[in-house]
Design a protein around this motif. Structure first.
Motif, short mmCIF file in Angstrom:
data_model
loop_
_atom_site.label_atom_id
_atom_site.label_comp_id
_atom_site.label_asym_id
_atom_site.label_seq_id
_atom_site.Cartn_x
_atom_site.Cartn_y
_atom_site.Cartn_z
N TYR A 91 20.17 48.60 27.78
CA TYR A 91 20.93 49.83 28.01
C TYR A 91 20.18 50.76 28.94
N LEU A 94 20.97 50.64 32.62
CA LEU A 94 22.29 51.03 33.09
C LEU A 94 22.25 52.47 33.57
N VAL A 99 27.85 54.29 32.61
CA VAL A 99 28.24 54.43 31.21
C VAL A 99 29.31 55.50 31.06
N ALA A 182 25.78 48.02 26.18
CA ALA A 182 25.00 47.08 26.98
C ALA A 182 25.57 45.66 26.83
N PHE A 185 28.85 45.34 28.86
CA PHE A 185 28.58 45.17 30.29
C PHE A 185 28.00 43.78 30.59
N ASN A 186 27.17 43.29 29.70
CA ASN A 186 26.50 42.01 29.94
C ASN A 186 27.43 40.82 29.79
N ILE A 197 27.06 42.61 34.19
CA ILE A 197 26.92 43.71 35.14
C ILE A 197 25.81 43.48 36.16
N ARG A 198 24.72 42.81 35.76
CA ARG A 198 23.63 42.63 36.73
C ARG A 198 24.06 41.69 37.86
N PRO A 209 21.54 47.18 39.05
CA PRO A 209 22.40 48.19 38.42
C PRO A 209 21.86 49.61 38.52
N LYS A 210 20.56 49.79 38.37
CA LYS A 210 19.98 51.14 38.38
C LYS A 210 20.18 51.84 39.72
N SER A 217 29.94 52.32 40.74
CA SER A 217 30.10 52.23 39.29
C SER A 217 31.57 52.31 38.91
#
Length: 785
Positions: A91, A94, A99, A182, A185-186, A197-198, A209-210, A217
C-alpha cells in the motif's frame, strides 16, 4: 352562508380488520425477507451456496505471481510469466491520488463500512440498479479472488452477491482497509499483460506506480469499470477511454479530492500513453533474459521446495537479483542500435545482385548455396512443426516454395521495423542470411559481475544468442594469449624486439601435418619491431615466432586457465585466432589480465528470493590465480599499444583519414577516449568476423559482429575488419558510460604491481621499434629466435 359540516365516518369493523391484515402481511413479508436474507447469509457462510474460502485461503489468496528479474541498480529488467504478469506491491507504494481516485469512483463510504454498504444497497434496490451498483471495494475484491461471474440468471446472481457479501465481511476482519485496497490494485487485470497495478503503470506509462501523475491515476481507475471496453490500446472505444477518465476526475472533484480548476484542466488533456509492452520478446535485455530462463530452469531442477515440490518459474513470484546494470544495458543496446543499421546499409550496398550475383554469399557457387539453404531449411522451426504434424519431406520442401503472408524484419531510417509482405519461406531464409549480427558483453573484472549483455539486434526475429551460445573464430584477439604465455615463460618485455620476416614452421613440428608459412597482411618483412608495436599492429609473423618459441600446448593451457572452455587444438595455427570461441569466454579471459592475473567466473545472478523474501540462492564467487600480477600487467601494457598507435587508435581523437574511409559506418566518431585503454581488434581471414576487446581498470567489454553464415561477409578489410565492424559499438558504449558519472567507470591508469621487474617503458628506445628500418642497435634487445 352556513358552513358545511364535515362528518367523519366512523371506521367500520370490516375496515379495521382489513387494515390490520395489511399491517400483518407487511410485517410478515418484512420479517420473512430479513429472515431469508440472514438465512441465505448463514447458508453462504456455511458453504451451502457454493464453496467458500477458509481462514487459511483468506490469509493466502491463490494468485499467480510473475517472477521478477531485477537489475543491480534495482530496476525491473523483465518478468517470467505465462498468463499472469503480476508483481504485487505494498500500500505504501501506491500514490495517494491513485487511492483517492479509486475511493471517489468506486466506494466513497469505503472507510465507514465493514464490507457491505447497506445505504448503497438500499439505494440500488429502490432504484432497481439504475442509480449505480452497490458493490464495495471489498466485494469487488471478493469477486475477483473467490467467485466467478455467473450467467444472467437472477437467482444465481443473488446467490453470488450473497457469497460476495460474506467473503467481503471476512476480508474486512482479516485485513486492514489499506491492505484490501492494495490487494484490489494488485489483483485486477488491466489488459495487454498488465496484471496488477505495477504492471499496468509500467506497460501503459513506462513508470513505477509511485511516479504516476493524477490524470494517469484517473485513467487506470477508470479501467476498473471494464478493462476491455476502456482499454487505451484498443481501437474499440478511444473516446470512451478519455471520457471514463474524466468521469473519475469529476468524482474526485465532487468529493473534494481535487479543485474544479484541476479537474477542468486535466479533462482537456490527452491520455499521453508511453506504451511499453512487457513480453518475453520485447523490452530490454531480451537475450540475457532468454539465458536466464534456462539458468533458472536448471536451478529449479536441482533446488526443490522444502516439501519436495518444484518451484514454478512462471507462477511463484520469485525475485531474481542480477548483476546487469539497467543503465549500462541500455547504453549497450543503444550503441548496437546506432551502429548496426549503418553497417548493414554499407554491406547491402556492396552486395546488390548487380555487384554480386550470389548475394549475400561470397565465394560459393550455385550448388554450394543450394546445399547451405537446404541445411538451413531442415534446421528451421517450420520444418520442425510440419514434421511433428506428420508431413512428408516432399510436402515440407514444397511448403517452402509457397508464397506466405509474413512480417519480416528490416532497418528503416536507422530504426528496426516490421514489414508485412508475401514471400516464399525459402526466400525469407535467404533474406535473413544477409543480416549482420552483433554479440556484446561487459563485465567488472574485479567482481566478475556481468553489466551488459546484447546477444543480437532484435530478439523477436533473431533469437540465437551471440554472447554465450554463438562461437566464432576470434582472429587476432587470440594473440594476447600467445604473448602472455611468452612473457610468463621467457620473462619478455614489451620493449624486446622481434624480426618482421616470414616464418615457416615445418611439417611434423608440434604435430603439424604440413609446413605452415606465415605472412603479414601488409606484406612487409624487413627490420624489427618491439613486442608492443608488433601486437599493436597485429603483425602475424611476430605472433607466429612467439608461438614457435613456446609451443602450442602451453598457449592452450594458458587459454584454458584464463577461462576459455571451447575446444582449442594444440597446433601452431591457433596463434592467428583459428579457434571458435564465444564472446562470454573472451570477456572472462581478458578480465583476468585486468584483474591482476586472477580469473573470476562471470556472475549473472547474485541471489534468488521467494515471494516472501526468503533467500533461496546466494552466489559464491569462483576465482583462481592464473598469472602473476607482473605478467598480467605487462600483457595489459602491450594491449595499450593497440589503442595508442595500432588498429584501435581511432578511439582517440579525430583522424581525418579514418573519417573519410569509414564515413558511412563510423557512428559516433570521433570517440575522443583519451584515458588509458587496453584492447585488441580481431579480423578473420575472409572478413567473416570482426572483434574488439576493450579494457579499462574496472570494465572489460567484448564485441563481435558477423553474419549467420561465414560465407556472408565483406569483400575486403576496408569495412570487414574488427576496427570497422565492432570497435564503433565499443566506442559509443564507453562514451555513454563515461557520460553517466554515477557509474564510476575508471579513467585512470592500470595499477602497476609492486616490485615490477619487467621493463614496460619503451619510450627511451629510439623509434619504439615501429619502423621497418629499425635495427637491434636502436632497441632494447632482439629475442633469440
Amino acid at each position: 352562508m352556513a358552513k358545511k359540516r364535515i362528518v367523519k365516518k366512523k371506521p367500520t369493523k370490516d375496515n379495521a380488520q382489513n387494515f390490520s391484515k395489511y399491517i400483518r402481511r407487511f410485517w410478515i413479508l418484512f420479517t420473512g425477507g430479513v429472515f431469508t436474507f440472514f438465512f441465505m447469509f448463514l447458508l453462504a457462510s456455511w458453504g451451502l451456496l457454493g464453496e467458500m474460502p477458509d481462514h487459511t485461503i483468506l490469509e493466502n489468496p491463490k494468485t499467480f505471481l510473475a517472477t521478477e528479474i531485477i537489475s543491480s541498480d534495482n530496476q525491473t529488467l523483465g518478468k517470467f510469466y505465462l498468463d499472469d504478469n503480476r508483481t504485487p506491491i505494498d500500500y505504501e507504494e501506491l500514490p495517494k491520488e491513485l487511492v483517492d481516485a479509486l475511493v471517489a469512483t468506486e466506494d466513497i463510504r469505503y472507510y465507514y463500512h465493514s464490507g457491505i454498504d447497506f445505504r448503497g444497497t438500499m439505494r440500488a434496490i429502490y432504484k432497481m440498479g439504475r442509480g449505480g451498483g452497490a458493490s464495495t471495494i471489498s466485494q469487488q475484491l471478493a469477486k475477483l479472488l473467490f467467485t466467478k461471474q455467473v450467467s444472467s440468471n437472477k437467482f444465481q446472481r443473488i446467490i453470488q452477491k450473497v457469497r460476495e457479501w460474506v467473503i467481503a465481511t471476512r476480508l474486512e476482519r482479516q485485513y486492514t482497509k489499506e491492505e484490501i485496497i492494495a490487494m484490489y490494485f494488485n489483483i485486477y487485470d488491466f489488459g495487454n499483460n498488465a496484471d496488477g497495478i505495477r504492471s499496468a503503470t509500467r506497460i501503459y506509462f513506462g513508470k513505477e506506480p509511485k511516479d504516476l501523475k493524477l490524470k494517469e491515476s484517473a485513467m487506470l481507475v477508470g479501467m476498473f469499470k471494464n478493462s476491455s471496453l476502456y482499454n487505451p490500446r484498443s481501437d474499440r472505444n478511444p473516446v470512451g477511454v478519455r471520457n471514463r477518465r474524466n468521469v473519475v476526475l469529476a468524482q474526485m472533484y465532487k468529493y473534494e479530492y481535487i479543485s474544479e480548476a484541476t479537474k477542468d484542466s486535466l479533462q482537456n488533456t490527452q491520455l499521453d500513453l508511453n506504451y511499453s509492452p512487457e513480453s518475453h520478446r520485447e523490452g530490454t535485455a531480451t537475450y540475457f533474459r532468454a539465458y536466464l530462463d534456462k539458468f533458472m530452469k536448471d536451478w529449479i531442477k536441482e533446488n526443490p521446495k522444502p516439501d519436495g515440490s518444484k518451484y514454478n518459474l512462471y507462477n511463484d513470484g520469485l525475485k531474481i537479483y542480477t548483476t546487469i546494470d539497467s543503465r549500462m544495458q541500455q547504453y549497450a543496446e543503444d550503441a548496437v542500435g546506432r551502429h548496426m543499421p549503418r553497417l548493414q546499409a554499407e554491406f547491402d550496398n556492396q552486395n546488390t545482385p548487380d555487384r554480386n550475383k550470389t548475394a549475400p554469399f561470397l565465394e560459393l557457387d550455385t550448388k554450394e548455396i543450394e546445399k547451405l539453404m537446404n541445411s538451413g531449411m531442415r534446421r528451421s522451426e517450420r520444418w520442425r512443426v510440419l514434421k511433428l504434424a506428420g508431413k512428408s519431406e516432399k510436402e515440407i520442401k514444397a511448403s517452402f516454395q509457397i508464397p506466405t503472408q509474413m512480417s519480416i524484419f528490416a532497418w528503416k531510417n536507422g530504426k528496426p521495423t516490421e514489414i508485412d509482405t508475401v514471400m516464399k519461406p525459402m526466400d525469407s531464409m535467404r533474406y535473413y542470411k544477409s543480416f549482420l549480427q552483433p554479440g556484446m558483453m561487459s563485465m567488472d573484472p574485479q567482481t566478475g559481475h556481468v553489466k551488459a549483455w546484447v546477444g543480437g539486434m532484435n530478439f523477436r526475429h533473431f533469437q540465437y544468442d551471440h554472447v554465450k551460445t554463438g562461437k566464432r573464430q576470434v582472429g587476432s584477439t587470440f594473440k594476447p594469449f600467445v604473448y602472455a604465455t611468452a612473457i610468463d615463460q621467457l620473462h619478455l618485455s614489451p620493449c624486446d624486439t622481434i624480426p618482421r620476416q616470414q616464418i615457416t614452421i615445418e611439417a611434423g613440428k608440434y604435430g603439424n601435418p604440413e609446413s605452415w608459412t606465415v605472412t603479414n597482411d601488409d606484406a612487409r618483412y624487413d627490420g624489427f619491431l618491439t613486442l608492443k608495436a608488433a601486437l599493436g599492429s597485429s603483425v602475424n609473423t611476430a605472433t607466429a615466432r612467439l608461438m614457435d618459441k613456446v609451443g602450442p600446448e602451453p598457449v592452450v593451457d594458458m587459454a584454458k586457465n584464463l577461462g576459455i572452455e571451447s575446444y582449442i587444438p594444440a597446433v601452431p595455427a591457433i596463434a592467428l585466432g583459428t579457434p571458435d570461441i564465444s564472446v562470454y569466454e573472451m570477456v572472462a579471459a581478458y578480465s583476468t589480465f585486468a584483474n591482476k592475473g586472477v580469473y573470476n567466473k562471470p556472475v549473472m545472478v547474485t541471489r534468488i528470493q521467494d515471494k516472501n523474501g526468503t533467500v533461496l540462492f546466494q552466489f559464491t564467487p569462483e576465482t583462481r590465480d592464473v598469472l602473476s600480477a607482473e605478467v598480467a600487467y605487462t600483457t595489459i601494457n602491450l594491449m595499450e599499444g593497440v589503442v595508442q598507435g595500432g588498429s584501435g587508435s581511432r578511439l582517440r581523437g579525430s583522424n581525418r583519414a579514418s573519417q573519410a574511409v569509414y564515413k558511412e559506418i563510423i557512428t559516433g566518431y570521433p570517440y575522443e577516449l583519451n584515458n588509458p585503454i587496453a584492447g585488441k581488434t580481431g579480423t578473420t581471414q575472409n572478413q567473416s568476423d570482426g572483434w574488439f576487446m576493450g579494457m579499462v581498470p574496472n570494465l572489460v567489454t567484448g564485441v563481435w559482429v558477423g553474419a549467420e553464415d561465414r560465407a556472408v561477409h565483406f569483400k575486403s578489410t576496408t569495412y570487414g575488419q574488427g576496427a570497422a565492424m565492432a570497435l564503433p559499438i565499443w566506442g559509443m558504449y564507453m562514451k555513454s558510460c563515461y557520460a553517466d558519472e554515477e557509474l564510476g567507470i575508471s579513467k585512470g591508469e592500470f595499477e602497476v604491481p609492486e616490485n615490477l621487474s619487467i621493463e614496460v617503458d619503451c619510450s627511451k628506445w629510439e623509434g619504439n621499434g615501429t619502423d621497418s628500418g629499425d635495427t637491434d642497435d636502436d632497441l632494447d634487445g632482439v629475442i633469440d629466435f
